[in-house]
Motif scaffolding. Structure first.
Motif: not given
Length: 375
Positions: A358-370
């Motif tokens: 979940e932390k990686l998702k928040q970091r990777a998709f910070r603009y495009s959204g999880v």
């Protein structure tokens, strides 16, 4: 179309490839005619400083443009968005979001094409970008046709070209390089996956290769993987060039499991290829070789969480859209822009905790959204 290479042809290919690249296997560049990412930055220290500065900016809070624009800048974004991987669509979203956060006035013309199919559409869009005097053109480089298109654009200095999904400068373009190469370095990422499989099978293994379509990506993601693995311990039993589609990967994987029932893992070179391979493996309960993804987008992560995919190389996806926007801002402010930028990777496996993922998702998709809609 799927092209099959029998066992001995595959081994011959490995030998020929190794001999061809033997001088560069263990250092950058691995790709003939290109500067390796780390090699280029080592050779040009000023470029390295600029790249590191941009990397810090990408990770930071957006600082609005410091000058007043006379008119909106024109941007053409031509990308292969019609595929299962959400990499390109996410980056388009992140790119626009960062431009807006930077208070940059712009007019964007996005053109989504089919991978390895719409060459006429790509060509027409490129020429339109030149005729309309786009200030910035975002494209990619994988095939010889792409190479020729780009060289034509480079002859028109009014349009600055950003090459997405490639981070290895073309040697022949020395002195007239594109405005920016931006992506996640394929060689670095591939070697991370190779390390994963070497750790998973420390005593050796038999594996099959699902290449991308013929071109740059197959060399960077496929051949580099073969070269990185120790051929005395890891045996490539078969390999297929696909069309980089789910259907072609599905057919190739069916052949692999039929011909090599004792295989330990299958290396997939992209998201679409991994998903096609998964469909084929789901139909075969006799053998279940390990399978990787390449990119770590939404569909791959779902497969990881379901326990269907064993590992993937997860790109911190949105950073590339951010990097492109920040590079344009630097240019508008009259500041130096680095020639290349590569984002960060993380290896994600079926053993990665829910919290960490979940932390990686928040970091990777910070603009495009999880919860990005990948349909």
């Amino acid at each position: 179309m799927v092209t099959f290479k029998a066992k001995y042809c595959s081994l011959l290919l490995v030998l020929v490839t190794f001999l061809s690249y033997s001088k560069s296997v263990f250092s950058d560049p691995v790709l003939v005619g290109y500067w390796g990412y780390n090699e280029y930055l080592t050779k040009y220290p000023k470029e390295k400083a600029l790249t590191l500065s941009l990397a810090d900016t990408v990770k930071g809070t957006p600082i609005p443009l410091s000058i007043q624009q006379d008119k909106p800048i024109k941007i053409s974004f031509i990308y292969p968005g019609e595929q299962a991987s959400d990499y390109w669509n996410r980056n388009l979203i992140a790119f626009e979001a960062r431009l807006q956060a930077l208070n940059i006035d712009y007019e964007l013309t996005p053109v989504s094409t089919r991978l390895n199919v719409d060459f006429k559409e790509q060509s027409r869009s490129l020429y339109n970008a030149i005729e309309q005097k786009s200030d910035y053109l975002i494209f990619t480089l994988n095939t010889t046709r792409h190479h020729k298109f780009i060289e034509h654009v480079l002859q028109n200095p009014e349009t600055k070209i950003i090459l997405q999904n490639i981070t290895t400068p073309v040697k022949a373009w020395h002195g007239t390089q594109p405005f920016l190469y931006a992506g996640f370095d394929h060689v670095i990422g591939t070697r991370l996956l190779a390390k994963y499989f070497q750790t998973k099978f420390p005593n050796g293994a038999k594996y099959a290769m699902l290449y991308y379509s013929y071109g740059y990506l197959s060399t960077a993601r496929g051949d580099v993987f073969v070269q990185t693995m120790d051929n005395n311990k890891y045996t490539l039993t078969s390999s297929f060039y696909t069309d980089a589609t789910e259907e072609s990967a599905y057919k190739a994987t069916k052949n692999i499991v039929n011909d090599s029932p004792d295989i330990d893992f299958i290396y997939a070179s992209s998201t679409d290829i991994a998903l096609g391979a998964l469909d084929a493996l789901d139909e075969n309960t006799n053998i279940q070789p390990l399978l990787n993804g390449w990119g770590g987008g939404s569909l791959e992560l779902i497969a990881i969480e379901q326990g269907r995919l064993d590992a993937t190389l997860m790109r911190m996806n949105d950073d590339i859209g951010v990097a492109m926007a920040e590079a344009i801002k630097l240019d508008l402010e009259g500041k130096q822009v680095p020639t290349l930028y590569s984002g960060d990777f993380e290896i994600v496996t079926s053993e990665t905790s829910t919290e960490e993922l979940e932390k990686l998702k928040q970091r990777a998709f910070r603009y495009s959204g999880v919860d990005f809609d990948h349909e």
